[in-house]
Enzyme design. Structure first.
Site, PDB file in Angstrom:
ATOM      1  N   LYS A  20       0.835  -1.199   0.000  1.00 58.17           N
ATOM      2  CA  LYS A  20       0.000   0.000   0.000  1.00 58.17           C
ATOM      3  C   LYS A  20       0.872   1.252   0.000  1.00 58.17           C
ATOM      4  O   LYS A  20       0.623   2.205  -0.738  1.00 58.17           O
ATOM      5  CB  LYS A  20      -0.925  -0.020   1.222  1.00 58.17           C
ATOM      6  N   SER A  21       1.896   1.256   0.855  1.00 62.81           N
ATOM      7  CA  SER A  21       2.755   2.436   0.971  1.00 62.81           C
ATOM      8  C   SER A  21       3.448   2.765  -0.345  1.00 62.81           C
ATOM      9  O   SER A  21       3.514   3.930  -0.767  1.00 62.81           O
ATOM     10  CB  SER A  21       3.811   2.203   2.061  1.00 62.81           C
ATOM     11  N   ARG A  25       2.662   6.185  -3.059  1.00 57.33           N
ATOM     12  CA  ARG A  25       3.731   7.103  -3.433  1.00 57.33           C
ATOM     13  C   ARG A  25       4.010   7.044  -4.934  1.00 57.33           C
ATOM     14  O   ARG A  25       4.253   8.073  -5.573  1.00 57.33           O
ATOM     15  CB  ARG A  25       4.988   6.784  -2.621  1.00 57.33           C
ATOM     16  N   GLY A  89      -5.777   8.235   4.888  1.00 62.00           N
ATOM     17  CA  GLY A  89      -4.988   9.267   5.536  1.00 62.00           C
ATOM     18  C   GLY A  89      -3.731   9.613   4.748  1.00 62.00           C
ATOM     19  O   GLY A  89      -3.315  10.777   4.694  1.00 62.00           O
ATOM     20  N   SER A 164       3.201  11.671  12.909  1.00 61.54           N
ATOM     21  CA  SER A 164       2.992  10.854  11.711  1.00 61.54           C
ATOM     22  C   SER A 164       4.084  11.121  10.684  1.00 61.54           C
ATOM     23  O   SER A 164       4.334  12.268  10.310  1.00 61.54           O
ATOM     24  CB  SER A 164       1.627  11.160  11.095  1.00 61.54           C
ATOM     25  N   ASP A 311       2.297  -0.339  12.583  1.00 57.61           N
ATOM     26  CA  ASP A 311       1.242  -1.149  11.972  1.00 57.61           C
ATOM     27  C   ASP A 311       1.302  -2.617  12.381  1.00 57.61           C
ATOM     28  O   ASP A 311       0.350  -3.371  12.141  1.00 57.61           O
ATOM     29  CB  ASP A 311       1.311  -1.046  10.448  1.00 57.61           C
TER      30      ASP A 311
END
Length: 429
Positions: A20-21, A25, A89, A164, A311
């Site tokens: 996902k990360s 990006r 987010g 964050s 996470d």
């Protein structure tokens, strides 16, 4: 809802979903590059699709296929409507910075109920230091967020490093538009650094360079001005955060599984799940691009610093329930700022199953009980809780009912099907 029953054994070969990360990006970088980029093996999850749809509102042309996204980037345009990023987010935070670089006008970004509670003030304050105009419509540091187009007029921005990492990622991806070289100065020790390493890695592939400041009395990042995003072909690697649930199932259950598409040399911080289960006593086999697990293993509780791996906390909480002695999770204050307060949620819900968990300000103390009982569990619209609690339910006596199963579409859309393919006794009702 998801109904989970005790599962005697699991067996098979399955692939971890794409990261996902990395997908977030990559699609945003590709949208900022003037030309065509091909993103191979993207995650077709709700959050990443939110990023893709938002990028289209800023002018990118994106063709979505299951195994490839074709992204034609262009100069940023003013969105024709409010940008609704759903529950993502990451999308909200990165694009809050990026949207300041449209040619003229304003951008309004918002999302669902959960997103409209997520903190944004540290990022808004940082962007204001750069001379940009942005604010919360409610004046409380939460979405909806309004951002005015503007020129970056300062070359130094200070921001906390212990909240964050997405705030810092947003600055990293925005500051290359500045005419001058810039510095991001961290005012507190950095947490979740691996996520920033992912950002730096992806930016590098799209032609943007980020350097580190490592001086005696100053830490942070330096960014050259007037950098240009360049299109490229990019392959998304597998996601260790999502693979952690498969790893936990393998080490706790009678198992014979191979998890593919996870790389030994990954920059993802959550690859630490492999070292965690090894330290707890699981003799898993690690190869260049897969992990082999033949469980169950007798686990022992350990102390785990989650500064860089927030996470993984739900997965660790479940592992701790079945380990001998105490598992201590610490340095996890930022775990409370995710889709929900995961420290409180893990404590409340796993306790319903008979777990012994003590919630601390910055973590958890889990005393292994080796046996859980089925219960009805809330997941607070948090995909990671759904998946972690599923593993707990597969080991529990009786039936476990997990509410909010559909949130897994955020990061692991075919989680249920993949778990069933290896013999998990679970069903959606």
């Amino acid at each position: 809802m998801l109904v989970v029953k005790k599962t005697p054994h699991i067996k098979g070969i399955l692939s971890a979903p794409p990261s996902k990360s990395y997908t977030h990006r990559a699609v945003i970088c590709a949208s900022l590059a003037n030309g065509l980029s091909n993103l191979k093996n993207p995650l077709n999850g709700a959050d990443c699709l939110s990023s893709a749809q938002a990028c289209e509102m800023f002018g990118a042309e994106i063709e979505l296929e299951n195994e490839k996204w074709m992204v034609r980037g262009s100069e940023l345009k003013t969105p024709d409507n409010i940008v609704d990023i759903g529950n993502s987010g990451t999308t909200l935070r990165i694009l809050t910075g990026i949207s300041s670089q449209i040619s003229n006008g304003y951008t309004v970004l918002t999302g669902d109920d959960s997103i409209r509670k997520r903190p944004m003030q540290p990022l808004l304050d940082a962007l204001k230091q750069l001379g940009l105009i942005c604010f919360s419509t409610k004046n409380n540091g939460t979405a909806p967020i309004v951002v005015k187009s503007g020129k970056i007029s300062s070359n130094v921005v200070e921001i906390r490093g212990d909240m964050s990492s997405q705030f810092i990622t947003s600055l990293m991806m925005t500051l290359p538009f500045s005419e001058d070289d810039s510095e991001i100065i961290l005012t507190t020790p950095l947490k979740s650094e691996p996520y920033l390493n992912i950002t730096i890695d992806v930016l590098d592939k799209f032609g943007v360079k980020i350097g580190k400041i490592e001086e005696k009395n100053k830490s942070g990042y330096k960014i050259k001005g007037n950098q240009t995003y360049k299109p490229c072909d990019y392959t998304i690697e597998g996601d260790y955060s999502s693979a952690s649930y498969l790893v936990a199932a393998g080490v706790l259950l009678n198992s014979d599984i191979v998890i593919k598409n996870v790389f030994k040399d990954s920059k993802q911080g959550d690859r630490e799940i492999i070292e965690i289960v090894k330290k707890m006593g699981a003799d898993v086999e690690i190869n260049d691009d897969n992990v082999k697990i033949t469980g169950p293993y007798e686990l022992n509780g350990i102390e785990i610093d989650v500064t860089d791996i927030p996470d993984l906390v739900p997965t660790i909480a479940v592992l701790g329930c079945f380990a001998k002695g105490k598992t201590v999770v610490y340095n996890g204050e930022h775990v409370r700022l995710k889709e929900c307060d995961r420290l409180a949620a893990c404590t409340a819900e796993l306790s319903k199953m008979g777990a012994r968990i003590e919630e601390k300000k910055d973590g958890l103390i889990i005393t292994g009980v080796h046996k859980l009982n089925g219960a009805k569990l809330k997941t607070y619209h948090d995909h990671r809780l759904v998946m972690a609690f599923t593993i707990a339910g597969m080991l529990a006596d009786g039936e476990t009912i997990i509410e909010g199963e559909d949130s897994v579409r955020i990061s692991f859309p075919d989680f249920v099907d993949k778990m069933k393919s290896i013999g998990s006794n679970i069903e959606v009702i």
